[in-house]
Design a protein around this motif. Structure first.
Motif, PDB file in Angstrom:
ATOM      1  N   ASN A   2       4.373   0.396   6.069  1.00 57.88           N
ATOM      2  CA  ASN A   2       5.111  -0.171   7.177  1.00 57.88           C
ATOM      3  C   ASN A   2       5.802   0.864   8.190  1.00 57.88           C
ATOM      4  OD1 ASN A   2       6.444  -2.858   8.196  1.00 57.88           O
ATOM      5  ND2 ASN A   2       8.276  -1.439   8.089  1.00 57.88           N
ATOM      6  N   GLN A   3       6.336   1.908   7.757  1.00 58.69           N
ATOM      7  CA  GLN A   3       6.811   2.904   8.639  1.00 58.69           C
ATOM      8  C   GLN A   3       5.818   3.861   9.133  1.00 58.69           C
ATOM      9  OE1 GLN A   3       9.178   0.755   8.610  1.00 58.69           O
ATOM     10  NE2 GLN A   3      10.829   2.386   9.111  1.00 58.69           N
ATOM     11  N   ARG A   4       4.768   3.792   8.760  1.00 61.27           N
ATOM     12  CA  ARG A   4       3.700   4.722   9.063  1.00 61.27           C
ATOM     13  C   ARG A   4       3.800   6.091   8.940  1.00 61.27           C
ATOM     14  NH1 ARG A   4       2.745   1.138  14.204  1.00 61.27           N
ATOM     15  NH2 ARG A   4       0.954   0.115  13.519  1.00 61.27           N
ATOM     16  N   TRP A   5       4.350   6.499   7.579  1.00 64.79           N
ATOM     17  CA  TRP A   5       4.400   7.761   7.066  1.00 64.79           C
ATOM     18  C   TRP A   5       3.058   8.229   6.711  1.00 64.79           C
ATOM     19  CZ3 TRP A   5       8.155   6.513   2.452  1.00 64.79           C
ATOM     20  CH2 TRP A   5       9.527   6.140   2.959  1.00 64.79           C
ATOM     21  N   ALA A  37      14.127   4.034   9.671  1.00 64.09           N
ATOM     22  CA  ALA A  37      14.490   3.118  10.771  1.00 64.09           C
ATOM     23  C   ALA A  37      13.450   1.866  11.075  1.00 64.09           C
ATOM     24  CB  ALA A  37      14.949   3.856  11.952  1.00 64.09           C
ATOM     25  N   GLY A  38      14.001   0.905  11.671  1.00 64.80           N
ATOM     26  CA  GLY A  38      13.258  -0.175  11.971  1.00 64.80           C
ATOM     27  C   GLY A  38      12.958  -1.369  10.958  1.00 64.80           C
ATOM     28  N   GLY A  39      12.297  -2.405  11.450  1.00 67.77           N
ATOM     29  CA  GLY A  39      12.121  -3.527  10.838  1.00 67.77           C
ATOM     30  C   GLY A  39      10.633  -3.643  10.208  1.00 67.77           C
ATOM     31  N   TRP A  40      10.239  -4.799   9.489  1.00 69.83           N
ATOM     32  CA  TRP A  40       9.167  -4.928   8.981  1.00 69.83           C
ATOM     33  C   TRP A  40       8.092  -5.174  10.227  1.00 69.83           C
ATOM     34  CZ3 TRP A  40       8.491  -3.431   4.450  1.00 69.83           C
ATOM     35  CH2 TRP A  40       9.472  -3.348   3.520  1.00 69.83           C
ATOM     36  N   ARG A  41       6.924  -4.732  10.191  1.00 69.83           N
ATOM     37  CA  ARG A  41       6.016  -4.884  11.244  1.00 69.83           C
ATOM     38  C   ARG A  41       5.147  -6.260  10.932  1.00 69.83           C
ATOM     39  NH1 ARG A  41       2.018  -1.486  11.492  1.00 69.83           N
ATOM     40  NH2 ARG A  41       2.238  -0.433   9.450  1.00 69.83           N
ATOM     41  N   SER A  81      15.724  -5.358   5.147  1.00 73.27           N
ATOM     42  CA  SER A  81      14.851  -4.414   6.047  1.00 73.27           C
ATOM     43  C   SER A  81      14.165  -3.599   5.242  1.00 73.27           C
ATOM     44  CB  SER A  81      15.905  -3.576   6.816  1.00 73.27           C
ATOM     45  OG  SER A  81      16.705  -2.498   6.142  1.00 73.27           O
ATOM     46  N   PRO A  82      13.169  -2.127   5.689  1.00 77.87           N
ATOM     47  CA  PRO A  82      12.655  -1.368   4.832  1.00 77.87           C
ATOM     48  C   PRO A  82      13.632  -0.414   4.213  1.00 77.87           C
ATOM     49  CG  PRO A  82      11.341  -1.726   6.899  1.00 77.87           C
ATOM     50  CD  PRO A  82      12.857  -2.637   6.845  1.00 77.87           C
ATOM     51  N   ARG A  83      14.679  -0.055   5.090  1.00 77.19           N
ATOM     52  CA  ARG A  83      15.651   0.622   4.535  1.00 77.19           C
ATOM     53  C   ARG A  83      16.421   0.241   3.563  1.00 77.19           C
ATOM     54  NH1 ARG A  83      19.211   1.276   9.046  1.00 77.19           N
ATOM     55  NH2 ARG A  83      18.374   3.345   9.622  1.00 77.19           N
ATOM     56  N   LEU A 119      -3.573  -6.154   6.157  1.00 78.07           N
ATOM     57  CA  LEU A 119      -3.062  -6.796   4.952  1.00 78.07           C
ATOM     58  C   LEU A 119      -1.559  -6.556   4.723  1.00 78.07           C
ATOM     59  CD1 LEU A 119      -4.248  -7.917   2.178  1.00 78.07           C
ATOM     60  CD2 LEU A 119      -4.396  -5.461   1.295  1.00 78.07           C
ATOM     61  N   LEU A 120      -1.088  -5.565   4.711  1.00 80.41           N
ATOM     62  CA  LEU A 120       0.325  -5.521   4.690  1.00 80.41           C
ATOM     63  C   LEU A 120       0.935  -6.735   5.661  1.00 80.41           C
ATOM     64  CD1 LEU A 120       2.819  -4.128   3.583  1.00 80.41           C
ATOM     65  CD2 LEU A 120       2.673  -2.513   5.887  1.00 80.41           C
ATOM     66  N   ARG A 121       0.614  -6.727   7.014  1.00 81.52           N
ATOM     67  CA  ARG A 121       1.008  -7.894   7.923  1.00 81.52           C
ATOM     68  C   ARG A 121       0.781  -9.302   7.050  1.00 81.52           C
ATOM     69  NH1 ARG A 121      -0.980  -5.075  11.994  1.00 81.52           N
ATOM     70  NH2 ARG A 121      -3.012  -6.718  11.938  1.00 81.52           N
ATOM     71  N   TRP A 122      -0.159  -9.427   6.648  1.00 78.60           N
ATOM     72  CA  TRP A 122      -0.360 -10.799   6.143  1.00 78.60           C
ATOM     73  C   TRP A 122       0.420 -11.085   4.819  1.00 78.60           C
ATOM     74  CZ3 TRP A 122      -1.847 -13.226   1.471  1.00 78.60           C
ATOM     75  CH2 TRP A 122      -2.262 -14.291   1.567  1.00 78.60           C
ATOM     76  N   PHE A 123       0.745 -10.037   3.860  1.00 78.29           N
ATOM     77  CA  PHE A 123       1.586 -10.157   3.024  1.00 78.29           C
ATOM     78  C   PHE A 123       3.073 -10.164   3.402  1.00 78.29           C
ATOM     79  CE2 PHE A 123      -1.512  -8.725  -0.071  1.00 78.29           C
ATOM     80  CZ  PHE A 123      -1.353  -9.785  -0.975  1.00 78.29           C
ATOM     81  N   LEU A 124       3.432  -9.621   4.389  1.00 74.52           N
ATOM     82  CA  LEU A 124       4.788  -9.446   5.046  1.00 74.52           C
ATOM     83  C   LEU A 124       5.157 -10.821   5.621  1.00 74.52           C
ATOM     84  CD1 LEU A 124       5.140  -5.694   6.472  1.00 74.52           C
ATOM     85  CD2 LEU A 124       6.344  -6.813   4.540  1.00 74.52           C
ATOM     86  N   ASN A 125       4.229 -11.368   6.204  1.00 75.35           N
ATOM     87  CA  ASN A 125       4.406 -12.803   6.721  1.00 75.35           C
ATOM     88  C   ASN A 125       4.447 -14.061   5.505  1.00 75.35           C
ATOM     89  OD1 ASN A 125       4.621 -12.647   9.633  1.00 75.35           O
ATOM     90  ND2 ASN A 125       2.973 -11.667   9.504  1.00 75.35           N
TER      91      ASN A 125
END
Length: 151
Positions: A62-65, A97-101, A2-4, A117-123
Motif C-alpha cells: 500500500n505504501q509502495r515500499w 504516512a498516508g491512508g489506504w489507496r 490507517s496503515p500506520r 488486487l490490493l485495491r479490490w481487497f481494500l475496498n
C-alpha cells in the motif's frame, strides 16, 4: 484503521508475545518451573509473527515500499523487539504516512495487477480480513506440522 495503526498494532503485539515467550522460557529452562501455558504462549507468538509478516506485505504494498524494504521489515520480527525498532524507523522516514489507496490514480503503478488486487481487497475490508485470517491460520498450521524452529 490507517496503515500506520495496523502496522503499529501488530508490531506492538509481536513485542508483547516476545516478552511472554522469553519470560516463559526463563521460567521453564532457568528455574525448572512448570509453565502450564508454554505451548499456548509459543503458539500465540507464532501466530502474531506470521500476522506481522502479512502486515509488512500489505502495508508495504500500500505504501509502495521497495520489495527489499518489505523483506527487511518482515525479518525484524526474528530478533526480540525488532518490530518496535522497525516501527520507529519507518515512522521517522515517513514510510507509514498516508491512508489506504482505495482508488486508482494517474500513477502508472496503479495499473499493476498486484495494486489492482490490493485495491479490490481494500475496498472489501471484511473479506480482506477473513482472507488474511485464513492465510495466517494456514501458515500457522504448516509451521505446527513442520515443528519448532530449533527442533
Amino acid at each position: 484503521m490507517s496503515p500506520r495503526t495496523v502496522f503499529r498494532t501488530v508490531s506492538i503485539a509481536e513485542a508483547i508475545t516476545w516478552t511472554a515467550l522469553i519470560a516463559a522460557m526463563i521460567a521453564r529452562y532457568a528455574f525448572s518451573a512448570e509453565v502450564p501455558f508454554f505451548f499456548a504462549i509459543g503458539l500465540a507468538h507464532g501466530v502474531v509473527f506470521i500476522a506481522f509478516v502479512a502486515a509488512c506485505v500489505v502495508v508495504g504494498l500500500n505504501q509502495r515500499w521497495r520489495w527489499w524494504v518489505i523483506v527487511v521489515a518482515a525479518a525484524t520480527a526474528i530478533p526480540p523487539y525488532g518490530t518496535v525498532v522497525t516501527d520507529v524507523v519507518l515512522e521517522r522516514r515517513g514510510r507509514l504516512a498516508g491512508g489506504w489507496r482505495l482508488q486508482a490514480t494517474d500513477d502508472p503503478r496503479d495499473a499493476h495487477p498486484i495494486d489492482r488486487l490490493l485495491r479490490w481487497f481494500l475496498n472489501r475490508p471484511w473479506l480482506f480480513v477473513v482472507v488474511l485470517v485464513v492465510v495466517v491460520a494456514l501458515l500457522t498450521t504448516v509451521a505446527l506440522v513442520a515443528g519448532p524452529p530449533a527442533g
